[in-house]
Design a protein around this motif. Structure first.
Motif, PDB file in Angstrom:
ATOM      1  N   ASP A   1      -5.173   3.169 -10.232  1.00  0.00           N
ATOM      2  CA  ASP A   1      -4.223   2.528  -9.319  1.00  0.00           C
ATOM      3  C   ASP A   1      -4.867   2.525  -7.931  1.00  0.00           C
ATOM      4  N   ASP A   2      -4.667   1.448  -7.173  1.00  0.00           N
ATOM      5  CA  ASP A   2      -5.242   1.391  -5.825  1.00  0.00           C
ATOM      6  C   ASP A   2      -4.176   1.200  -4.750  1.00  0.00           C
ATOM      7  N   ASP A   3      -2.912   1.436  -5.108  1.00  0.00           N
ATOM      8  CA  ASP A   3      -1.807   1.217  -4.173  1.00  0.00           C
ATOM      9  C   ASP A   3      -1.398   2.525  -3.517  1.00  0.00           C
ATOM     10  N   VAL A   4      -0.595   2.424  -2.472  1.00  0.00           N
ATOM     11  CA  VAL A   4      -0.036   3.603  -1.812  1.00  0.00           C
ATOM     12  C   VAL A   4       1.476   3.621  -2.013  1.00  0.00           C
ATOM     13  N   VAL A   5       2.067   4.783  -1.877  1.00  0.00           N
ATOM     14  CA  VAL A   5       3.511   4.956  -2.056  1.00  0.00           C
ATOM     15  C   VAL A   5       4.253   4.358  -0.862  1.00  0.00           C
ATOM     16  N   SER A   6       5.262   3.542  -1.160  1.00  0.00           N
ATOM     17  CA  SER A   6       6.102   2.983  -0.104  1.00  0.00           C
ATOM     18  C   SER A   6       7.564   3.335  -0.389  1.00  0.00           C
ATOM     19  N   PRO A   7       8.426   3.291   0.624  1.00  0.00           N
ATOM     20  CA  PRO A   7       9.832   3.656   0.403  1.00  0.00           C
ATOM     21  C   PRO A   7      10.512   2.826  -0.682  1.00  0.00           C
ATOM     22  N   SER A   8      10.127   1.550  -0.816  1.00  0.00           N
ATOM     23  CA  SER A   8      10.770   0.690  -1.807  1.00  0.00           C
ATOM     24  C   SER A   8      10.389   1.049  -3.235  1.00  0.00           C
ATOM     25  N   ASN A   9       9.376   1.898  -3.408  1.00  0.00           N
ATOM     26  CA  ASN A   9       8.982   2.334  -4.750  1.00  0.00           C
ATOM     27  C   ASN A   9       9.920   3.391  -5.318  1.00  0.00           C
TER      28      ASN A   9
ATOM     29  N   GLN B   1      -0.334  19.651 -32.404  1.00  0.00           N
ATOM     30  CA  GLN B   1      -0.457  19.891 -30.971  1.00  0.00           C
ATOM     31  C   GLN B   1      -1.913  19.828 -30.531  1.00  0.00           C
ATOM     32  N   ARG B   2      -2.802  20.244 -31.404  1.00  0.00           N
ATOM     33  CA  ARG B   2      -4.233  20.184 -31.089  1.00  0.00           C
ATOM     34  C   ARG B   2      -4.687  18.731 -30.936  1.00  0.00           C
ATOM     35  N   LYS B   3      -4.107  17.827 -31.723  1.00  0.00           N
ATOM     36  CA  LYS B   3      -4.458  16.411 -31.592  1.00  0.00           C
ATOM     37  C   LYS B   3      -4.086  15.893 -30.206  1.00  0.00           C
ATOM     38  N   LEU B   4      -2.929  16.297 -29.723  1.00  0.00           N
ATOM     39  CA  LEU B   4      -2.522  15.896 -28.380  1.00  0.00           C
ATOM     40  C   LEU B   4      -3.441  16.506 -27.330  1.00  0.00           C
ATOM     41  N   SER B   5      -3.776  17.758 -27.507  1.00  0.00           N
ATOM     42  CA  SER B   5      -4.640  18.440 -26.551  1.00  0.00           C
ATOM     43  C   SER B   5      -6.026  17.822 -26.491  1.00  0.00           C
ATOM     44  N   ASP B   6      -6.493  17.295 -27.615  1.00  0.00           N
ATOM     45  CA  ASP B   6      -7.837  16.698 -27.673  1.00  0.00           C
ATOM     46  C   ASP B   6      -7.856  15.239 -27.220  1.00  0.00           C
ATOM     47  N   ALA B   7      -6.695  14.647 -26.994  1.00  0.00           N
ATOM     48  CA  ALA B   7      -6.615  13.215 -26.708  1.00  0.00           C
ATOM     49  C   ALA B   7      -6.970  12.901 -25.253  1.00  0.00           C
ATOM     50  N   HIS B   8      -7.505  11.698 -25.081  1.00  0.00           N
ATOM     51  CA  HIS B   8      -7.841  11.172 -23.749  1.00  0.00           C
ATOM     52  C   HIS B   8      -7.191   9.798 -23.623  1.00  0.00           C
ATOM     53  N   VAL B   9      -6.232   9.694 -22.729  1.00  0.00           N
ATOM     54  CA  VAL B   9      -5.456   8.470 -22.553  1.00  0.00           C
ATOM     55  C   VAL B   9      -5.723   7.890 -21.173  1.00  0.00           C
ATOM     56  N   ALA B  10      -5.930   6.578 -21.104  1.00  0.00           N
ATOM     57  CA  ALA B  10      -6.043   5.888 -19.823  1.00  0.00           C
ATOM     58  C   ALA B  10      -4.695   5.259 -19.484  1.00  0.00           C
ATOM     59  N   VAL B  11      -4.223   5.478 -18.282  1.00  0.00           N
ATOM     60  CA  VAL B  11      -2.968   4.906 -17.813  1.00  0.00           C
ATOM     61  C   VAL B  11      -3.296   3.971 -16.650  1.00  0.00           C
ATOM     62  N   ILE B  12      -2.949   2.698 -16.815  1.00  0.00           N
ATOM     63  CA  ILE B  12      -3.234   1.709 -15.791  1.00  0.00           C
ATOM     64  C   ILE B  12      -1.954   1.471 -14.998  1.00  0.00           C
ATOM     65  N   GLY B  13      -1.905   2.036 -13.811  1.00  0.00           N
ATOM     66  CA  GLY B  13      -0.730   1.874 -12.962  1.00  0.00           C
ATOM     67  C   GLY B  13       0.099   3.145 -12.860  1.00  0.00           C
ATOM     68  N   ALA B  14       0.358   3.575 -11.635  1.00  0.00           N
ATOM     69  CA  ALA B  14       1.204   4.751 -11.387  1.00  0.00           C
ATOM     70  C   ALA B  14       2.503   4.327 -10.726  1.00  0.00           C
ATOM     71  N   GLY B  15       3.054   3.197 -11.195  1.00  0.00           N
ATOM     72  CA  GLY B  15       4.295   2.678 -10.642  1.00  0.00           C
ATOM     73  C   GLY B  15       5.498   3.008 -11.500  1.00  0.00           C
ATOM     74  N   GLY B  16       6.396   2.035 -11.656  1.00  0.00           N
ATOM     75  CA  GLY B  16       7.632   2.294 -12.380  1.00  0.00           C
ATOM     76  C   GLY B  16       7.417   2.668 -13.828  1.00  0.00           C
ATOM     77  N   LEU B  17       6.520   1.985 -14.518  1.00  0.00           N
ATOM     78  CA  LEU B  17       6.238   2.281 -15.922  1.00  0.00           C
ATOM     79  C   LEU B  17       5.340   3.497 -16.068  1.00  0.00           C
ATOM     80  N   GLY B  18       4.343   3.595 -15.207  1.00  0.00           N
ATOM     81  CA  GLY B  18       3.420   4.717 -15.298  1.00  0.00           C
ATOM     82  C   GLY B  18       4.049   6.050 -14.962  1.00  0.00           C
ATOM     83  N   SER B  19       5.051   6.045 -14.067  1.00  0.00           N
ATOM     84  CA  SER B  19       5.659   7.308 -13.624  1.00  0.00           C
ATOM     85  C   SER B  19       6.206   8.137 -14.782  1.00  0.00           C
ATOM     86  N   PRO B  20       7.153   7.619 -15.581  1.00  0.00           N
ATOM     87  CA  PRO B  20       7.654   8.440 -16.693  1.00  0.00           C
ATOM     88  C   PRO B  20       6.607   8.652 -17.772  1.00  0.00           C
ATOM     89  N   ALA B  21       5.754   7.657 -17.999  1.00  0.00           N
ATOM     90  CA  ALA B  21       4.722   7.817 -19.023  1.00  0.00           C
ATOM     91  C   ALA B  21       3.796   8.980 -18.690  1.00  0.00           C
TER      92      ALA B  21
END
Length: 215
Positions: free
Chosen positions: A53-61, A17-37
């Motif tokens: 991410d540089d997009d805004v939330v739209s109803p179709s998302n 658990q300490r390994k997870l706590s010490d980790a730094h992850v970059a996530v590119i995209g807060a869309g369909g794939l990024g959301s659950p990740a």
């Protein structure tokens, strides 16, 4: 043992658990794939996330980008996603950025342990791949369209890269976007969860990753 992470610590103990706590992850995209990740990384206790991410939330998302809500329509996806992450787990940190740019990518990714690519355009995919090659970082990648999806792990020091899989970018307009071709809402949930799982395998140094394999 932390109550929040008790079910995980039962698997790998406090050191894991300490390994997870010490980790730094970059996530590119807060869309369909990024959301659950993003949600599963936060729930697991990954200590720090840099979100691009540089997009805004739209109803179709909303049918697939489940980290966002109806109330968030019109707001930056990074703000919406960060609020959801903090609400789920205030013990983890998240830093928001706009679009990952070639001129500043290496500087912005400094200190990251790995990257998750949840983007939907080829230019950013090649940029992310090249930045990972230069920085010596593993890249966890997934792609979705209509009813199909793929995932893999690329790491130049240990196996193939995204450019080995796709040496030449497709001609503009030759591959339809999700907006044009459609996408089943639950599909990015499956592939985004795979992104989070592969990231945790790499952080923990356990299990068999998708390195060199396309799933």
């Amino acid at each position: 043992m932390s109550i929040r992470y008790a079910r995980q610590e039962a698997l790998w103990g406090e050191e894991g658990q300490r390994k997870l706590s010490d980790a730094h992850v970059a996530v590119i995209g807060a869309g369909g794939l990024g959301s659950p990740a993003l949600l599963y990384l936060a729930g697991a206790g990954v200590g720090r996330t840099s979100l691009f991410d540089d997009d805004v939330v739209s109803p179709s998302n909303l049918h697939r980008q489940v980290i966002h809500t109806t109330a968030a329509i019109g707001t930056p996806k990074t703000d919406s996603a960060a609020a959801a992450v903090r609400a789920l787990n205030p013990e983890v940190g998240i830093t928001c950025h706009g679009r990952l740019e070639s001129a500043t990518a290496l500087k912005q990714l400094r200190g990251c342990d790995l990257l998750l690519d949840g983007t939907d355009n080829f230019a950013t995919r090649y940029l992310v791949n090249d930045a990972c090659v230069l920085a010596g970082l593993p890249l966890v990648w997934a792609s979705i369209l209509r009813f199909d999806g793929q995932a893999s792990v690329f790491w130049a020091q240990h196996g193939p890269t995204y450019r080995d899989l796709h040496p030449v970018p497709p001609q503009p307009g030759s591959v339809p976007s999700c907006a044009e071709a459609g996408v089943l809402g639950a599909l990015p949930g499956m592939l985004g969860s795979t992104l989070a799982m592969e990231a945790m395998k790499l952080i923990m140094g356990t299990g068999v990753t998708l390195l060199g394999r396309l799933s």
